[in-house]
Design an enzyme around this catalytic site. Structure first.
Site, PDB file in Angstrom:
ATOM      1  N   CYS A  88     -20.914  67.347   4.136  1.00 17.07           N
ATOM      2  CA  CYS A  88     -22.087  67.464   3.272  1.00 17.07           C
ATOM      3  C   CYS A  88     -22.085  66.230   2.387  1.00 17.07           C
ATOM      4  O   CYS A  88     -21.269  66.127   1.475  1.00 17.07           O
ATOM      5  CB  CYS A  88     -22.020  68.731   2.417  1.00 17.07           C
ATOM      6  SG  CYS A  88     -23.288  68.780   1.128  1.00 17.07           S
ATOM      7  N   CYS A 119     -23.487  67.002  -1.552  1.00 20.04           N
ATOM      8  CA  CYS A 119     -22.657  67.767  -2.495  1.00 20.04           C
ATOM      9  C   CYS A 119     -21.423  68.226  -1.725  1.00 20.04           C
ATOM     10  O   CYS A 119     -20.642  67.381  -1.320  1.00 20.04           O
ATOM     11  CB  CYS A 119     -23.439  68.904  -3.147  1.00 20.04           C
ATOM     12  SG  CYS A 119     -24.508  69.866  -2.067  1.00 20.04           S
ATOM     13  N   SER A 120     -21.256  69.506  -1.503  1.00 19.85           N
ATOM     14  CA  SER A 120     -20.094  69.965  -0.727  1.00 19.85           C
ATOM     15  C   SER A 120     -20.401  71.287  -0.056  1.00 19.85           C
ATOM     16  O   SER A 120     -19.567  72.193  -0.060  1.00 19.85           O
ATOM     17  CB  SER A 120     -18.869  70.134  -1.634  1.00 19.85           C
ATOM     18  OG  SER A 120     -18.636  68.980  -2.386  1.00 19.85           O
ATOM     19  N   CYS A 121     -21.581  71.436   0.530  1.00 15.94           N
ATOM     20  CA  CYS A 121     -21.954  72.693   1.174  1.00 15.94           C
ATOM     21  C   CYS A 121     -20.910  73.063   2.229  1.00 15.94           C
ATOM     22  O   CYS A 121     -20.515  72.226   3.038  1.00 15.94           O
ATOM     23  CB  CYS A 121     -23.315  72.555   1.850  1.00 15.94           C
ATOM     24  SG  CYS A 121     -24.635  72.203   0.678  1.00 15.94           S
TER      25      CYS A 121
END
Lengths: 106, 115, 211
Positions: free
Chosen positions: C115, C118-120
């Site tokens: 991702c 962000c950090s999905c």
């Protein structure tokens, strides 16, 4: 002040080179779990107080140099507290006062 | 986190799997929350699947929880068309989720040759 | 288990905290939490419950899904067609909040997930994301140099295979269905579960048959 007009935003980093990947993991700390829990409790409610999209937007609005230097849950709590103030759920003065109390109690 | 599914009017997908699409080369400024990565704007790929219709995160991010749903696609791009200096296998690909308002039909005869 | 790395305290950022005194951000978190509780937005009990619920999620859930897909062709097909539906209906894993896209590794294709914005991450089936997944190094480079990044995990993908990156930018969450290693055909599900690691379900590693 956030630089809203910076065309490529700091978080939008696909294709840049931010160095080698260190395949590491640290044990999550309690305060980090608490930040995560606050966010989930606020976003899961029917009357959603803060959505995950707002959390992200708040992270993206952090000053680039701060975005670059603080950690993951630090970005979360900065964004979350800013948005709660923006929405009037918390008052900036009471939040600052509470932080100072906690610092003084150390 | 919101549920998917294409419901109601105005969310009928404009594109189908296999369609050639070009990502809008838009670079908005001002307060914004965009889920279309910078690196893919202006590039051409092919619709891999229609994912459903989801509330527009560009609105949700500013507290508009009644945001309209927008069809969401997974679009597949050839890596060598995304990066001029791509060093891997020429067959390597990248799939990216892109909302419909960021997609345009690709100009004909322009299969994946992006600016 | 996944914390067997020598860089155990390498964060996705530089300094601060560790085990020392509480810093500004910890105080800010505590202040926010205590004020929200005082205002009745939620209770301390609500917080404990949600933390426990997230703590229960781990790569073991994903491994069960993978092992089932390896041993049940019908399930595999339904999983690839509609990930969330197959998992919720057939795996007894509740509250899979997001839609899940399952991508299958084959002799011709290797999938890897990132991702960039962000950090999905599919927390509901893999637990919390590891630090490297959230690191700027991984987020920036995995899309442009996936083979180089995989090499940093000790994973070499045959140049003849296609590497397919998935940038998790919106409402889907991804699970890589790794290839079942040769020699494990006929193993029972509970034995297969043990060889499926977190990284193999993100695509930064391939499953190896241990002894």
């Amino acid at each position: 002040m956030p630089d809203y007009d910076n065309i490529r935003q700091q978080h939008d980093m696909g294709g840049l080179d931010k160095g080698p990947v260190v395949p590491s993991a640290h044990e999550i700390e309690l305060w980090e779990k608490q930040v995560e829990a606050i966010m989930r409790l606020l976003s899961m409610r029917k009357d959603r107080i803060v959505t995950v999209d707002e959390l992200r937007r708040g992270i993206e609005e952090l000053p680039p140099e701060l975005y670059d230097t603080i950690g993951y849950y630090e970005r979360w709590i900065m964004s979350l507290s800013n948005i709660l103030v923006e929405k009037g759920v918390l008052d900036r003065a009471e939040l600052d006062a509470r932080v100072q109390e906690l610092e003084a109690a150390e | 986190m919101t549920g998917g599914g294409i419901t109601g009017s105005g969310t009928e997908p404009r594109f189908n799997p296999g369609d050639a699409v070009t990502v809008s080369a838009r670079f908005p400024t001002g307060r914004r929350h965009l889920r279309t990565p910078f690196y893919i704007r202006g590039k051409t790929g092919e619709v891999e699947r229609v994912c459903g219709a989801y509330k527009n995160p560009e609105d949700l991010a500013f507290g508009n929880y009644d945001a309209a749903r927008v069809p969401l696609y997974r679009v597949r791009f050839d890596q060598r068309h995304v990066w001029d200096d791509y060093a891997g296998n020429p067959a390597d690909t990248i799939d990216i989720e892109i909302y419909e308002h960021w997609l345009e039909p690709a100009a004909t005869g322009d299969p994946g040759d992006a600016a | 288990m996944p914390h067997d790395d020598p860089h155990a305290h390498d964060h996705d950022h530089a300094p601060i905290e560790a085990d020392g005194p509480q810093g500004y951000y910890q105080h800010l978190a505590a202040a926010t939490r205590s004020l929200l509780i005082e205002k009745g937005v939620f209770s301390a009990g609500d917080m404990r419950a949600i933390i426990e619920k997230i703590d229960e999620r781990s790569p073991a859930l994903g491994a069960k899904i993978v092992a089932r897909a390896w041993t049940d062709a019908g399930f595999r097909e339904r999983l690839l067609a509609e990930g969330k539906k197959a998992i919720e209906a057939e795996m007894d894993i509740d509250a899979v909040a997001a839609d899940i896209v399952v991508v299958e590794n084959t002799a011709d294709v290797h999938n890897v997930v990132v991702c960039t914005l962000c950090s999905c991450y599919p927390v509901f089936i893999l637990g919390r994301p590891p630090d490297w997944y959230k690191s700027y190094a991984y987020r920036s480079r995995a899309v442009r140099d996936p083979r180089g990044v995989l090499r940093e995990f000790g994973t070499e993908i045959d140049p003849a295979r296609e590497v397919r990156v998935h940038d998790s930018t919106a409402d889907m969450r991804y699970l890589v269905l790794p290839m079942q290693p040769e020699g494990t055909e006929g193993w029972p599900e509970d034995k297969l579960v043990e060889i499926v690691t977190r990284d193999t379900m993100v695509g930064t590693a391939e499953v190896r048959a241990a002894g």
